[in-house]
Design an enzyme around this catalytic site. Structure first.
Site, PDB file in Angstrom:
ATOM      1  CG  ASN A   7      -1.852   1.112   1.318  1.00  0.00           C
ATOM      2  OD1 ASN A   7      -1.786   2.042   0.513  1.00  0.00           O
ATOM      3  ND2 ASN A   7      -2.760   1.058   2.274  1.00  0.00           N
ATOM      4  NE  ARG A  95      -6.190   1.643  -0.048  1.00  0.00           N
ATOM      5  CZ  ARG A  95      -6.160   2.776   0.624  1.00  0.00           C
ATOM      6  NH1 ARG A  95      -5.045   3.203   1.182  1.00  0.00           N
ATOM      7  NH2 ARG A  95      -7.243   3.487   0.755  1.00  0.00           N
ATOM      8  CG  HIS A 184     -12.753   3.251   3.392  1.00  0.00           C
ATOM      9  ND1 HIS A 184     -13.458   4.254   4.015  1.00  0.00           N
ATOM     10  CD2 HIS A 184     -11.453   3.493   3.637  1.00  0.00           C
ATOM     11  CE1 HIS A 184     -12.621   5.087   4.610  1.00  0.00           C
ATOM     12  NE2 HIS A 184     -11.389   4.651   4.385  1.00  0.00           N
ATOM     13  CG  HIS A 212     -13.785   1.804   7.126  1.00  0.00           C
ATOM     14  ND1 HIS A 212     -12.992   0.703   6.847  1.00  0.00           N
ATOM     15  CD2 HIS A 212     -12.918   2.810   7.366  1.00  0.00           C
ATOM     16  CE1 HIS A 212     -11.717   1.043   6.919  1.00  0.00           C
ATOM     17  NE2 HIS A 212     -11.643   2.323   7.224  1.00  0.00           N
ATOM     18  CG  LEU A 213     -16.964   4.702  12.202  1.00  0.00           C
ATOM     19  CD1 LEU A 213     -17.633   4.789  13.575  1.00  0.00           C
ATOM     20  CD2 LEU A 213     -17.423   5.857  11.313  1.00  0.00           C
ATOM     21  NE  ARG A 245      -9.796  12.142   4.082  1.00  0.00           N
ATOM     22  CZ  ARG A 245      -9.767  10.854   3.777  1.00  0.00           C
ATOM     23  NH1 ARG A 245     -10.783  10.290   3.167  1.00  0.00           N
ATOM     24  NH2 ARG A 245      -8.730  10.120   4.092  1.00  0.00           N
ATOM     25  CG  ASP A 286      -5.763   9.790  18.069  1.00  0.00           C
ATOM     26  OD1 ASP A 286      -6.741   9.193  18.579  1.00  0.00           O
ATOM     27  OD2 ASP A 286      -4.663   9.255  17.909  1.00  0.00           O
ATOM     28  CD  GLU A 388      -8.721  -1.068   4.498  1.00  0.00           C
ATOM     29  OE1 GLU A 388      -8.321  -0.665   5.607  1.00  0.00           O
ATOM     30  OE2 GLU A 388      -8.989  -0.310   3.562  1.00  0.00           O
TER      31      GLU A 388
HETATM   32  P1  ADP Z   1      -6.647   4.506   9.016  1.00  0.00           P
HETATM   33  O1  ADP Z   1      -7.822   5.126   8.347  1.00  0.00           O
HETATM   34  O2  ADP Z   1      -5.442   5.388   9.023  1.00  0.00           O
HETATM   35  O3  ADP Z   1      -6.372   3.072   8.620  1.00  0.00           O
HETATM   36  P2  ADP Z   1      -7.456   3.381  11.572  1.00  0.00           P
HETATM   37  O4  ADP Z   1      -8.491   2.445  11.072  1.00  0.00           O
HETATM   38  O5  ADP Z   1      -6.220   2.820  12.164  1.00  0.00           O
HETATM   39  O6  ADP Z   1      -7.090   4.504  10.533  1.00  0.00           O
HETATM   40  O7  ADP Z   1      -8.187   4.293  12.679  1.00  0.00           O
HETATM   41  C1  ADP Z   1      -7.553   5.387  13.266  1.00  0.00           C
HETATM   42  C2  ADP Z   1      -8.497   6.022  14.250  1.00  0.00           C
HETATM   43  O8  ADP Z   1      -8.910   5.053  15.222  1.00  0.00           O
HETATM   44  C3  ADP Z   1      -7.890   7.184  15.042  1.00  0.00           C
HETATM   45  O9  ADP Z   1      -8.760   8.285  15.056  1.00  0.00           O
HETATM   46  C4  ADP Z   1      -7.769   6.617  16.436  1.00  0.00           C
HETATM   47  O10 ADP Z   1      -7.933   7.597  17.401  1.00  0.00           O
HETATM   48  C5  ADP Z   1      -8.922   5.658  16.489  1.00  0.00           C
HETATM   49  N1  ADP Z   1      -8.764   4.678  17.568  1.00  0.00           N
HETATM   50  C6  ADP Z   1      -7.856   3.690  17.665  1.00  0.00           C
HETATM   51  N2  ADP Z   1      -8.005   3.060  18.854  1.00  0.00           N
HETATM   52  C7  ADP Z   1      -9.034   3.657  19.495  1.00  0.00           C
HETATM   53  C8  ADP Z   1      -9.671   3.473  20.771  1.00  0.00           C
HETATM   54  N3  ADP Z   1      -9.278   2.526  21.606  1.00  0.00           N
HETATM   55  N4  ADP Z   1     -10.687   4.300  21.090  1.00  0.00           N
HETATM   56  C9  ADP Z   1     -11.081   5.255  20.250  1.00  0.00           C
HETATM   57  N5  ADP Z   1     -10.530   5.487  19.056  1.00  0.00           N
HETATM   58  C10 ADP Z   1      -9.514   4.694  18.681  1.00  0.00           C
END
Ligand code: ADP
Length: 401
Positions: A7, A95, A184, A212-213, A245, A286, A388
């Site tokens: 990726n 990817r 995604h 997907h968050l 975003r 974050d 993924e």
């Molecule tokens: P990406 O889109 O870069 O692949 P990820 O799927 O790794 O991202 O998700 C990143 C997000 O997940 C960040 O906003 C991070 O704060 C959140 N996150 C990771 N662990 C936790 C947790 N235990 N509680 C709340 N949010 C979390």
């Protein structure tokens, strides 16, 4: 058969090597901050799913070519490596963010495909050029391997026209490809299939709303195992509110920025892609940090989280209406898998849609796919960890074997 998944981003390369006999990860890692003096390469080796070795190298890595050479050297290293010769790697799966309308399946890369992909770069100028560069370099470094492109947009190519068209004159679609593509896709495809498997429902009869968050956030409506709507649009900035975003905004706002604030395309791009979302509202992208501020009652964080959750709720309502029957709402990615608080806020007062959460199950720390809905809930609510890279590897295996 061994498959390497790459990726390549603008300043990073993520990689994972799979043994497809049992889909075990043999090695993986990340090259970050390519082109900066603080570049870093993290390399991990695994045995039967357990990390046996981790190495972090800090040294300037000038470009992607250098980064990929380091990755290849580590994978082949006598002591740290995971393969004896590069010939063991049957294929490299890449990817690629945007496949436009042309690519709805994983595709073996030929000179002609590269040419077509280059033409599509205007649709994803922030992502596709780096993805393509990764393919070119990998073809040199892993000469014997088949290079396969797997597209983020492909899974959503089943959207009906009434869902993917914008209500603007036809020529903008016909001549410029301006339509909803959605992103995604590998994640939505993977978690919806895993969710169907978990519930014992045939995939081609499974209806779901996948949520997907991560840093980027998107939702999809899945009908009979196929994507029929998606919250992201022409680009990954549409739909839900995200880390940096904005998600959906009134298009009139763009006109205002241009006409009254004299902002350029580049400035608007920076604003909507990098300075908005949780970061724009609460000062941090974050969610863990924003939730800390939220818990302490910080009004900006409270507003940001409330807006973030409200958008997701609205899409659940919209997709329930679009689907008619929903077997499951599926949470995934960094936030979806880890934040019980966000899942709880999203599902609050959704009994009208047949969704009732079991707050105890929701808070349990369980790995793997699991249900968090109450026993009497009409709609299953699941947490399904996304993968993924594995999805890309499986799609590559499908196309080369
Ligand atoms: P990406 O889109 O870069 O692949 P990820 O799927 O790794 O991202 O998700 C990143 C997000 O997940 C960040 O906003 C991070 O704060 C959140 N996150 C990771 N662990 C936790 C947790 N235990 N509680 C709340 N949010 C979390």
């Amino acid at each position: 058969m061994k498959i390497l998944v790459l990726n390549s981003g603008s300043s990073s390369i993520k990689f994972q090597l799979f043994d497809m006999s049992d889909t075990a990860v043999l090695a993986g890692g990340l090259v970050e901050k390519i082109g900066e003096s603080t570049s870093q390469l993290t390399y991990r080796k695994f045995k039967v799913g357990t990390e046996t070795d981790k190495h972090v190298f800090q040294q300037p890595i000038g470009d992607h070519s250098e980064g990929l050479s380091y990755i290849a050297a580590l994978l082949l290293d006598e002591e740290k490596g995971a393969v004896k010769s590069s010939a063991e790697i049957a294929a490299v799966g890449h990817r690629v963010v945007h496949g436009g309308e042309r690519f709805s399946e994983p595709t073996i890369v030929t000179a002609e495909v590269m040419e077509e992909l280059q033409k599509l770069s205007f649709l994803a100028p922030l992502h596709n050029p780096a993805n393509l560069q990764g393919i070119e370099i990998a073809a040199e470094v892993f000469k014997q391997a088949t290079q396969v492109a797997v597209f983020d947009t492909a899974f959503h190519q089943t959207l009906p026209e009434f869902a993917y068209r914008f209500a603007i004159p036809k020529e903008y679609y016909a001549q410029h490809g301006l339509r909803v593509y959605g992103f995604h896709g590998t994640s939505h495809a993977y978690v919806s299939r895993e969710a169907a498997k978990f519930l014992g429902i045939a995939n081609d009869q499974f209806n779901a709303i996948t949520v997907h968050l991560g840093n980027g956030c998107s939702m999809a409506a899945i009908k009979d195992g196929k994507s029929v709507d998606v919250s992201m649009g022409l680009t990954p900035v549409g739909g839900l509110m995200m880390g940096t975003r904005s998600g959906d905004i009134d298009p009139g706002l763009l006109l205002f920025l241009v006409e009254h604030l004299n902002m350029t395309g580049q400035e608007i791009d920076q604003l909507l892609n990098k300075e908005s979302g949780l970061k724009g509202l609460a000062g941090d992208n974050d969610l863990r940090n924003v939730m800390q501020q939220y818990d302490s009652g910080d009004p900006e964080a409270v507003l940001a989280v409330t807006m973030y959750v409200y958008r997701i709720k609205k899409f659940i309502g919209a997709y329930t209406a679009a689907l008619g029957r929903v077997d499951a709402v599926v949470f995934t990615a960094g936030v979806g898998e880890n934040s019980a608080a966000i899942r709880s806020l999203v599902c609050e007062n959704l009994e009208v849609l047949g969704i009732t959460l079991d707050e105890v199950r929701n808070k349990e720390k369980t790995s793997g796919a699991h249900a968090i809905s109450a026993s009497g809930s009409n709609v299953n609510v699941l947490v399904v960890p996304t993968d993924e890279e594995l999805e890309i590897a499986m799609q590559v295996r499908g196309i080369i074997s």
